[in-house]
Design a protein around this motif. Structure first.
Motif, mmCIF file in Angstrom:
data_model
loop_
_atom_site.group_PDB
_atom_site.id
_atom_site.type_symbol
_atom_site.label_atom_id
_atom_site.label_comp_id
_atom_site.label_asym_id
_atom_site.label_seq_id
_atom_site.Cartn_x
_atom_site.Cartn_y
_atom_site.Cartn_z
ATOM 1 N N TYR A 56 0.721 -1.409 0.003
ATOM 2 C CA TYR A 56 0.129 0.051 -0.045
ATOM 3 C C TYR A 56 0.887 1.229 0.181
ATOM 4 C CZ TYR A 56 -2.879 3.672 1.957
ATOM 5 O OH TYR A 56 -3.566 4.801 1.944
ATOM 6 N N SER A 57 1.937 1.359 0.928
ATOM 7 C CA SER A 57 2.932 2.498 0.954
ATOM 8 C C SER A 57 3.539 2.669 -0.529
ATOM 9 C CB SER A 57 3.805 2.385 2.099
ATOM 10 O OG SER A 57 3.160 2.034 3.425
ATOM 11 N N VAL A 58 4.062 1.477 -0.829
ATOM 12 C CA VAL A 58 4.675 1.813 -2.168
ATOM 13 C C VAL A 58 3.899 2.332 -3.301
ATOM 14 C CG1 VAL A 58 5.830 0.424 -4.135
ATOM 15 C CG2 VAL A 58 6.477 -0.225 -1.827
ATOM 16 N N VAL A 59 2.693 1.996 -3.362
ATOM 17 C CA VAL A 59 1.747 2.316 -4.310
ATOM 18 C C VAL A 59 1.042 3.626 -4.074
ATOM 19 C CG1 VAL A 59 -0.351 1.941 -5.644
ATOM 20 C CG2 VAL A 59 0.914 0.039 -4.983
ATOM 21 N N LYS A 60 0.697 3.767 -2.845
ATOM 22 C CA LYS A 60 0.200 5.530 -2.432
ATOM 23 C C LYS A 60 1.189 6.233 -2.448
ATOM 24 C CE LYS A 60 -3.027 7.857 -0.688
ATOM 25 N NZ LYS A 60 -4.166 8.375 -1.280
ATOM 26 N N PHE A 61 2.663 6.094 -2.100
ATOM 27 C CA PHE A 61 3.272 7.262 -2.047
ATOM 28 C C PHE A 61 4.430 7.362 -2.954
ATOM 29 C CE2 PHE A 61 1.492 6.259 2.290
ATOM 30 C CZ PHE A 61 0.899 7.614 2.471
ATOM 31 N N ARG A 62 4.057 6.426 -4.077
ATOM 32 C CA ARG A 62 4.958 6.550 -5.053
ATOM 33 C C ARG A 62 5.336 7.822 -5.930
ATOM 34 N NH1 ARG A 62 0.465 4.725 -7.449
ATOM 35 N NH2 ARG A 62 0.064 5.278 -9.698
ATOM 36 N N ARG A 63 6.357 8.108 -6.482
ATOM 37 C CA ARG A 63 6.357 9.322 -7.297
ATOM 38 C C ARG A 63 5.728 9.223 -8.584
ATOM 39 N NH1 ARG A 63 12.214 11.704 -9.601
ATOM 40 N NH2 ARG A 63 11.383 13.904 -10.305
ATOM 41 N N LYS A 64 5.092 10.234 -8.811
ATOM 42 C CA LYS A 64 4.292 10.255 -9.964
ATOM 43 C C LYS A 64 4.777 10.918 -10.968
ATOM 44 C CE LYS A 64 -0.499 10.343 -7.451
ATOM 45 N NZ LYS A 64 0.265 9.965 -6.289
#
Length: 287
Positions: free
Chosen positions: A67-75
Motif C-alpha cells: 500500500y505504501s509503495v503504491v500510495k506514495f510512489r513518485r508520479k
C-alpha cells in the motif's frame, strides 16, 4: 520471445511448481501429521496456531508495504516524495506489539509443552500388564501411575531393532526383540528409549509425535499412545550412510489380546530358532 528470457521463465516456473508441490511430499500439506497419538495432535495444533498468527502478521506487514509503495510512489512529472525519518510513537508501538506477540506465543507454547512431553496413563481397555522395567532416565516423565509398556529402540545400519524389556526373558536374560516392525497394544502408553549401536540415526513416525535422535552411547526418550489399530510408517530422519533411504520403520497397533498372542509367538519363534541353531552347531554344520 528471446530464448534466454524463455529459459529463465521456464526455470522460474519449474521452481515455483516444485515449491508448491513440496508440502505434498510431507503427506500433510503444510501442517505436521497427526491423528495417531495425543502428543502428535498437540504438536500439530501448536504448529497451526503459530502458523495462523504468522500468516496474519505477514499479510498485514506485506499489505501495508505494498500500500505504501503504491500510495506514495513518485508520479510521472510530479515532485519528489517527501522523505520522512523517525516516528517515535510508531517505533514504540511496533516494538511493544512485537513483544506482546512473542509473549502470547510463549504462553501458548508453555500451555501445550507439558501435554507433549508428559505421557498419560494407559486407558482402561489398554494393556494392564507388562509395565516393564524402569529406564534410567532423568528427563522422561513417567505416566501419573508410573506404568507403561517400555521398549528399547536400537538403530543400526540400516534397520531398527525393538527390545521388549518388560516381557518374559529369553535365554541369557535377553529380551524378546523384533526387527523393522514394532507391534504395540492399542490404548496403551508406550515409552521408548532410543539409542544406536553404530552411527547417528533418528527415529520418527510422523503420526506418532516428534522425532528423536538415536545416538551411540546416549539415550533419548519419547512416547506415544495409539487408540486405533493400524499401521503407522516412518523412516530414519538422519542421513546415516549410503543406504539411509532403506532404513524404514513401522509401528503396528493391535488390540491388547492380539498383542499378548503376538508377543508369546515371537518369544517362542526366537527360542525355537536359537535351539535349531544350537543343534546345527553341535552337529558341526556350517563349520
Amino acid at each position: 520471445m528471446p530464448r534466454r528470457r524463455a529459459l529463465i521463465l521456464a526455470l522460474a516456473g519449474a521452481a515455483a511448481l516444485l515449491l508448491a508441490l513440496a508440502p505434498v511430499a510431507s503427506a500433510s500439506w503444510i501442517r505436521p501429521e497427526s491423528g495417531g497419538s495425543p502428543n502428535a495432535n498437540d504438536i500439530s495444533t501448536l504448529y497451526t496456531i503459530v502458523l495462523i498468527m504468522g500468516a496474519v502478521i505477514f499479510v498485514l506487514v506485506e499489505g501495508l508495504l505494498v500500500y505504501s509503495v503504491v500510495k506514495f510512489r513518485r508520479k510521472r512529472g510530479g515532485p519528489e516524495p517527501t522523505m520522512v525519518h523517525g516516528n517515535t510513537p510508531l517505533e514504540v508501538g511496533w516494538t511493544i506489539g512485537a513483544a506482546v506477540i512473542v509473549a502470547v506465543i510463549a504462553a501458548i507454547t508453555f500451555i501445550y509443552l507439558p501435554k507433549i512431553k508428559n505421557p498419560p496413563n494407559s486407558s482402561a481397555n489398554g494393556l494392564q500388564q507388562l509395565a516393564g522395567e524402569d529406564f534410567a532416565s532423568l528427563n522422561q516423565p513417567n505416566p501419573p501411575n508410573g506404568k507403561a509398556l517400555r521398549i528399547n529402540v536400537v538403530g543400526q545400519q540400516y534397520i531398527w531393532r525393538y527390545d521388549y524389556i518388560g516381557a518374559p526373558r529369553l535365554t541369557e536374560n535377553r529380551p524378546v526383540y523384533a526387527y523393522y516392525q514394532m507391534v504395540v497394544p492399542t490404548n496403551t502408553t508406550v515409552i521408548l528409549q532410543i539409542n544406536s549401536s553404530d552411527v547417528a540415526h533418528s527415529w520418527w513416525i510422523p503420526k506418532l509425535g516428534g522425532k528423536a535422535d538415536a545416538i551411540p552411547g546416549h539415550n533419548n526418550y519419547t512416547w506415544f499412545k495409539i487408540s486405533k489399530p493400524g499401521i503407522y510408517k516412518g523412516q530414519c530422519a538422519e542421513l546415516c550412510g549410503n543406504n539411509h533411504a532403506d532404513m524404514l520403520a513401522e509401528v503396528r497397533a493391535v488390540p491388547p489380546d492380539q498383542f499378548k498372542a503376538w508377543l508369546t509367538g515371537q518369544r517362542q519363534a526366537i527360542l525355537q530358532s536359537q535351539q535349531a541353531l544350537a543343534a546345527q552347531r553341535k552337529a558341526g554344520e556350517g563349520q
